[in-house]
Design a protein around this motif. Structure first.
Motif, PDB file in Angstrom:
ATOM      1  N   ASP A   1       0.689  -1.290   0.532  1.00 37.21           N
ATOM      2  CA  ASP A   1      -0.313   0.443   0.283  1.00 37.21           C
ATOM      3  C   ASP A   1       1.153   1.864  -0.033  1.00 37.21           C
ATOM      4  N   PRO A   2       0.026   2.024  -0.841  1.00 39.42           N
ATOM      5  CA  PRO A   2       1.418   3.530  -0.614  1.00 39.42           C
ATOM      6  C   PRO A   2       1.602   4.432   1.004  1.00 39.42           C
ATOM      7  N   PHE A   3       2.278   4.688   1.059  1.00 39.39           N
ATOM      8  CA  PHE A   3       3.072   4.952   1.958  1.00 39.39           C
ATOM      9  C   PHE A   3       1.962   6.425   2.970  1.00 39.39           C
ATOM     10  N   PRO A   4       1.347   6.660   4.106  1.00 40.96           N
ATOM     11  CA  PRO A   4       1.082   7.507   4.182  1.00 40.96           C
ATOM     12  C   PRO A   4       1.028   9.258   4.153  1.00 40.96           C
ATOM     13  N   LEU A   5       0.356  10.060   3.771  1.00 41.30           N
ATOM     14  CA  LEU A   5       1.640  11.604   3.958  1.00 41.30           C
ATOM     15  C   LEU A   5       0.753  12.002   5.571  1.00 41.30           C
ATOM     16  N   VAL A   6       1.384  11.793   6.337  1.00 34.11           N
ATOM     17  CA  VAL A   6       0.944  13.029   7.528  1.00 34.11           C
ATOM     18  C   VAL A   6       2.066  14.012   7.732  1.00 34.11           C
ATOM     19  N   HIS A   7       1.065  15.584   7.490  1.00 39.60           N
ATOM     20  CA  HIS A   7       1.326  16.299   7.903  1.00 39.60           C
ATOM     21  C   HIS A   7       1.026  17.354   8.763  1.00 39.60           C
ATOM     22  N   VAL A   8       2.153  17.635   9.222  1.00 41.56           N
ATOM     23  CA  VAL A   8       2.118  19.042  10.671  1.00 41.56           C
ATOM     24  C   VAL A   8       2.751  20.201  10.286  1.00 41.56           C
ATOM     25  N   ALA A   9       2.404  21.718  11.241  1.00 42.75           N
ATOM     26  CA  ALA A   9       2.748  22.402  11.952  1.00 42.75           C
ATOM     27  C   ALA A   9       2.173  22.753  12.767  1.00 42.75           C
ATOM     28  N   GLY A  10       2.640  24.158  12.987  1.00 42.38           N
ATOM     29  CA  GLY A  10       2.619  24.748  14.167  1.00 42.38           C
ATOM     30  C   GLY A  10       3.810  24.777  15.111  1.00 42.38           C
ATOM     31  N   PRO A  11       4.192  25.613  16.288  1.00 36.55           N
ATOM     32  CA  PRO A  11       5.392  24.555  17.786  1.00 36.55           C
ATOM     33  C   PRO A  11       5.650  23.389  17.158  1.00 36.55           C
ATOM     34  N   PRO A  12       6.874  22.926  18.537  1.00 38.09           N
ATOM     35  CA  PRO A  12       6.915  21.987  18.528  1.00 38.09           C
ATOM     36  C   PRO A  12       6.473  20.907  18.706  1.00 38.09           C
ATOM     37  N   ALA A  13       5.767  21.137  19.984  1.00 37.45           N
ATOM     38  CA  ALA A  13       4.661  20.657  21.084  1.00 37.45           C
ATOM     39  C   ALA A  13       3.255  20.115  20.316  1.00 37.45           C
ATOM     40  N   GLU A  14       2.915  21.027  19.523  1.00 39.16           N
ATOM     41  CA  GLU A  14       1.548  21.180  18.623  1.00 39.16           C
ATOM     42  C   GLU A  14       2.207  19.866  17.625  1.00 39.16           C
ATOM     43  N   ARG A  15       3.816  20.145  16.765  1.00 41.70           N
ATOM     44  CA  ARG A  15       3.329  19.600  15.939  1.00 41.70           C
ATOM     45  C   ARG A  15       3.541  18.037  16.106  1.00 41.70           C
ATOM     46  N   GLY A  16       3.701  17.556  17.487  1.00 46.24           N
ATOM     47  CA  GLY A  16       4.092  16.299  17.851  1.00 46.24           C
ATOM     48  C   GLY A  16       3.139  15.709  18.142  1.00 46.24           C
ATOM     49  N   ARG A  17       2.209  16.534  19.115  1.00 45.75           N
ATOM     50  CA  ARG A  17       0.828  16.095  19.365  1.00 45.75           C
ATOM     51  C   ARG A  17      -0.094  15.174  18.074  1.00 45.75           C
ATOM     52  N   SER A  18       0.138  16.578  16.758  1.00 46.79           N
ATOM     53  CA  SER A  18      -0.729  15.914  15.567  1.00 46.79           C
ATOM     54  C   SER A  18       0.111  15.484  15.101  1.00 46.79           C
ATOM     55  N   TYR A  19       1.033  15.184  15.485  1.00 50.57           N
ATOM     56  CA  TYR A  19       2.083  13.520  14.559  1.00 50.57           C
ATOM     57  C   TYR A  19       1.372  12.480  14.439  1.00 50.57           C
ATOM     58  N   GLY A  20       1.571  12.427  16.270  1.00 50.15           N
ATOM     59  CA  GLY A  20       1.384  11.308  17.207  1.00 50.15           C
ATOM     60  C   GLY A  20      -0.448  10.525  17.267  1.00 50.15           C
ATOM     61  N   LEU A  21      -1.591  11.563  17.075  1.00 46.90           N
ATOM     62  CA  LEU A  21      -1.962  11.069  16.527  1.00 46.90           C
ATOM     63  C   LEU A  21      -2.831  10.901  15.020  1.00 46.90           C
TER      64      LEU A  21
END
Length: 370
Positions: A6-26
């Motif tokens: 299957d194609p690898f999914p694309l995860v898009h994150v933005a904002g300050p580091p902690a916000e990027r990290g939480r978005s990434y993890g979710l």
């Protein structure tokens, strides 16, 4: 159910580091859990319990915080978003360092588990359209096809980043919006292990955050690391360098006729004279993987395009010990196969990735706009 093709999914994150990290993890929680399950098994195979791995991770967690507080905040955010421990996310980012540290604790010269890859770069003088083309086969545990993804980072104070990673990692291979490209190969020398340095994905993240090639090189040669590796760095302006780095010294190779190729052995003559190349004992076929890809590109010099690179990375000479690796058990018991073929046009800022190409290479295109 996720398939290894299957194609690898694309995860898009933005904002300050902690916000990027939480978005990434979710967004990547399921793949992060898959990766952690895989490494529980992989560590057990080489004699490392999960409790031991977690204890080693605490050493590297402290090093991560000292190395870059923003990256540490991002890792904490990834842990929160994915409902994992901070140590678990550190394990994903320091998996090789933990294996090497374990080997050093045992005081025995072992053949460790490092990324097995074949990488190449072609400068404008060698390509059909004058673009800079850059790519590699990433050889590692085949199960990583189910735990890897493409991460697009909108940065606040530097170029945006597009990087192919194991879910939970901060960077691996990729490029930034200024055109700096990165591929990497595992090396192993007699200098590896025994010191807690910055985990490799963090060094690569700092490299990909650089605004120019000098900054990218600086991120590598001034890094305090734990184990050896080779990095090819390219720039659409027509410059590139291959860095072979160890915990004590950096070596370099310049392009020849606009080409750079690297597999899993030291090539710089000075490095070969000074170091014991332990990795070559594990990957003797690295010698011909390197040479065959180089000869393939030389045969198409001046006409190299994406299809030429695809053909080079699909070479099956010596299978399963080929440029395109079908899964094979390595010393220590873990499997290794080509998890993905990645090709980048640094000039056009585009990336193509094929998961598990030994099952049939089907490429998906990625960019900074989608």
């Amino acid at each position: 159910m996720t398939s290894r093709t299957d194609p690898f999914p694309l995860v898009h994150v933005a904002g300050p580091p902690a916000e990027r990290g939480r978005s990434y993890g979710l967004q990547a929680g399921e793949r992060i859990a898959t990766g952690l399950s895989m490494y529980r098994d992989a560590f057990e195979t080489v004699g490392i319990s999960w409790a031991q791995a977690t204890e080693y991770a605490t050493r590297f967690r402290d090093q991560v915080e000292r190395y870059d507080s923003g990256m540490y905040a991002e890792i904490v955010g990834i842990a929160e978003g994915s409902e994992q421990s901070v140590e678990a996310v550190v394990i994903l980012n320091a998996r090789n360092e933990i294996i090497f540290w374990h080997d050093n604790d045992r005081k025995r010269p072992t053949i460790g588990a490092t990324d097995e890859c074949t990488a190449a770069l072609a400068l404008p003088s060698a390509t059909k359209d004058g673009h800079v083309l850059h790519g590699q086969n990433w050889d590692w545990n085949p199960r990583c096809a189910e735990s890897s993804m493409v991460l697009r980072i909108e940065a606040e104070d530097g170029p945006d980043i597009l990087t192919f990673v194991e879910a939970g990692q901060l960077a691996r291979h990729g490029m930034n919006s200024d055109g700096i490209g990165l591929t990497a190969n595992g090396l192993q020398s007699d200098l590896d292990g025994g010191k807690v340095g910055a985990p490799n994905p963090l060094v690569r993240r700092r490299l990909l955050g650089a605004k120019n090639l000098a900054g990218a090189i600086n991120a590598v040669v001034n890094a305090d690391i734990t184990f050896s590796h080779s990095l090819i760095l390219g720039h659409p302006g027509g410059s590139a360098i291959n860095l072979e780095v160890t915990p004590e010294q950096s070596y370099w190779l310049q392009p020849e006729r606009g080409l750079l190729v690297h597999a899993n052995h030291f090539k710089c003559p000075i490095a070969r004279a000074r170091l014991h190349d332990i990795g070559l004992r594990r990957c003797p076929e690295s010698l011909y993987r390197d040479q065959r890809l180089l000869e393939h590109l030389q045969a198409h010099h001046g006409a190299i395009d994406i299809d030429v690179l695809k053909a080079g990375f699909a070479d099956t000479f010596g299978s399963p010990d080929a440029i395109l690796r079908t899964p094979k058990q390595r010393p220590g018991g873990n499997l290794s196969g080509t998890v993905a073929t990645l090709i980048m046009d640094l000039t056009a800022r585009r990336m193509w990735i094929a998961p598990s190409p030994y099952l049939g290479a089907r490429f998906t295109e990625y960019g900074f706009d989608a």
